[in-house]
Every structure is written in structure tokens, then in C-alpha cells.
Motif scaffolding. Structure first.
Motif, short mmCIF file in Angstrom:
data_model
loop_
_atom_site.label_atom_id
_atom_site.label_comp_id
_atom_site.label_asym_id
_atom_site.label_seq_id
_atom_site.Cartn_x
_atom_site.Cartn_y
_atom_site.Cartn_z
N GLU A 1 -21.18 15.53 81.62
CA GLU A 1 -22.17 14.61 81.40
C GLU A 1 -23.52 14.95 81.79
O GLU A 1 -23.45 15.32 83.06
CB GLU A 1 -21.45 13.29 81.48
N PHE A 2 -24.66 14.67 81.06
CA PHE A 2 -25.81 15.26 81.41
C PHE A 2 -26.62 13.86 81.66
O PHE A 2 -26.68 12.90 80.94
CB PHE A 2 -26.54 16.06 80.63
N SER B 1 -27.45 20.34 70.54
CA SER B 1 -28.18 18.92 70.80
C SER B 1 -27.43 18.14 71.96
O SER B 1 -26.28 18.59 72.13
CB SER B 1 -27.95 18.08 69.36
N GLY B 2 -28.02 17.28 72.32
CA GLY B 2 -27.58 16.30 73.32
C GLY B 2 -27.36 15.06 72.39
O GLY B 2 -28.14 14.51 71.66
N VAL B 3 -26.21 14.41 72.73
CA VAL B 3 -26.01 13.25 72.06
C VAL B 3 -25.58 11.96 73.12
O VAL B 3 -24.84 12.33 74.13
CB VAL B 3 -24.40 13.26 71.09
N LEU B 4 -26.20 11.00 72.80
CA LEU B 4 -26.12 9.81 73.95
C LEU B 4 -24.79 9.38 73.75
O LEU B 4 -24.22 8.92 72.75
CB LEU B 4 -27.10 8.71 73.59
N LEU B 5 -23.89 9.33 74.86
CA LEU B 5 -22.46 8.85 74.86
C LEU B 5 -22.44 7.22 74.77
O LEU B 5 -23.38 6.59 75.24
CB LEU B 5 -21.82 9.24 76.07
N PRO B 6 -21.51 6.61 74.05
CA PRO B 6 -21.35 5.24 73.85
C PRO B 6 -21.40 4.35 75.24
O PRO B 6 -20.62 4.87 76.03
CB PRO B 6 -20.24 4.97 73.02
N ASN B 7 -22.18 3.29 75.26
CA ASN B 7 -21.95 2.56 76.33
C ASN B 7 -22.48 2.93 77.71
O ASN B 7 -21.76 2.67 78.69
CB ASN B 7 -20.59 1.80 76.50
N THR B 8 -23.38 3.92 77.71
CA THR B 8 -23.63 4.67 78.81
C THR B 8 -24.99 5.13 78.88
O THR B 8 -25.72 4.82 77.81
CB THR B 8 -22.80 6.05 79.17
N GLU B 9 -25.61 5.72 79.88
CA GLU B 9 -26.80 6.29 79.79
C GLU B 9 -26.91 7.98 79.91
O GLU B 9 -27.60 8.51 80.51
CB GLU B 9 -27.81 5.81 80.87
N ARG B 10 -25.37 8.27 79.61
CA ARG B 10 -25.31 9.70 80.03
C ARG B 10 -25.18 10.50 78.51
O ARG B 10 -25.00 9.86 77.54
CB ARG B 10 -23.90 9.93 80.58
N TRP B 11 -25.66 11.74 78.76
CA TRP B 11 -25.62 12.64 77.37
C TRP B 11 -24.53 13.69 77.32
O TRP B 11 -24.02 14.29 78.67
CB TRP B 11 -26.72 13.15 77.39
N ASN C 1 -29.88 13.54 80.74
CA ASN C 1 -30.68 13.24 79.68
C ASN C 1 -30.69 14.50 78.33
O ASN C 1 -29.65 15.30 78.77
CB ASN C 1 -32.14 13.66 80.25
N GLU C 2 -31.20 14.32 77.56
CA GLU C 2 -30.98 14.86 76.23
C GLU C 2 -31.34 16.17 76.62
O GLU C 2 -30.68 17.18 76.01
CB GLU C 2 -31.68 14.16 75.18
N ALA C 3 -32.58 16.62 77.09
CA ALA C 3 -32.85 18.17 77.62
C ALA C 3 -31.82 18.82 78.18
O ALA C 3 -31.58 20.04 78.15
CB ALA C 3 -34.25 18.05 77.99
N ALA C 4 -31.09 18.09 79.15
CA ALA C 4 -30.24 18.94 80.27
C ALA C 4 -28.98 19.20 79.30
O ALA C 4 -28.36 20.28 79.40
CB ALA C 4 -29.99 18.05 81.16
N ALA C 5 -28.69 18.13 78.34
CA ALA C 5 -27.67 18.45 77.46
C ALA C 5 -27.76 19.50 76.52
O ALA C 5 -26.95 20.29 76.36
CB ALA C 5 -27.09 17.11 76.71
N GLU C 6 -28.89 19.51 76.05
CA GLU C 6 -29.28 20.64 74.88
C GLU C 6 -29.12 21.93 75.74
O GLU C 6 -28.55 23.03 75.03
CB GLU C 6 -30.55 20.52 74.18
#
Length: 76
Positions: free
Chosen positions: A54-55, A14-24, A57-62
């Protein structure tokens, strides 16, 4: 959470959104073969992989997490 089976191993990624950022970040969980179909043998507990990356978007992180899992299983 997306999953895939590879050579008897079940991979959840999975991709998880990092706190206080727009990165995954890329996260991964791997279960090994088990003789009991009602029990999953967790061999790599849910955790972040590729920790220095860090990525956008979620799809790139996945996809990065899935690629990391494939590499880990190839080495074993």
C-alpha cells in the motif's frame, strides 16, 4: 489515467484509493501491439499489482505500477 508507451506496448497505470483507508493501491493495464490503429489489444486487464503493498499517496502508487509494468515487459 497516465500512460506510457514502451516497445510497442501501451501502459496505463494508476493509483486507487483503498476503501475506508488513506492508503493507495497500484493498478495497471497493458495493451499489446495491434495491426489496427482503432483497436487496442488488451494483454493485461486493469487490475491491482503489488497486492501486498500500500502507498501513502496516489503518485507513489502510480510510480510503483509503472515500475511493475516495466519489469513485466522486460521479462517477456
Amino acid at each position: 489515467m497516465p500512460s506510457e508507451k514502451i516497445a510497442g506496448y501501451e501502459i496505463e497505470y494508476s493509483g486507487v484509493l483503498l476503501p475506508n483507508t488513506e492508503r493507495w493501491a497500484a493498478y495497471l493495464n497493458i495493451y499489446g501491439p495491434s495491426c489496427n490503429p482503432m483497436h487496442r489489444n488488451n494483454i493485461f486487464k486493469f487490475q491491482r499489482v503489488l497486492i501486498e503493498q500500500e502507498f501513502p499517496n496516489e503518485a507513489a502508487a502510480e510510480q510503483a505500477a509503472l515500475s511493475a509494468a516495466r519489469g513485466m515487459l522486460k521479462k517477456s
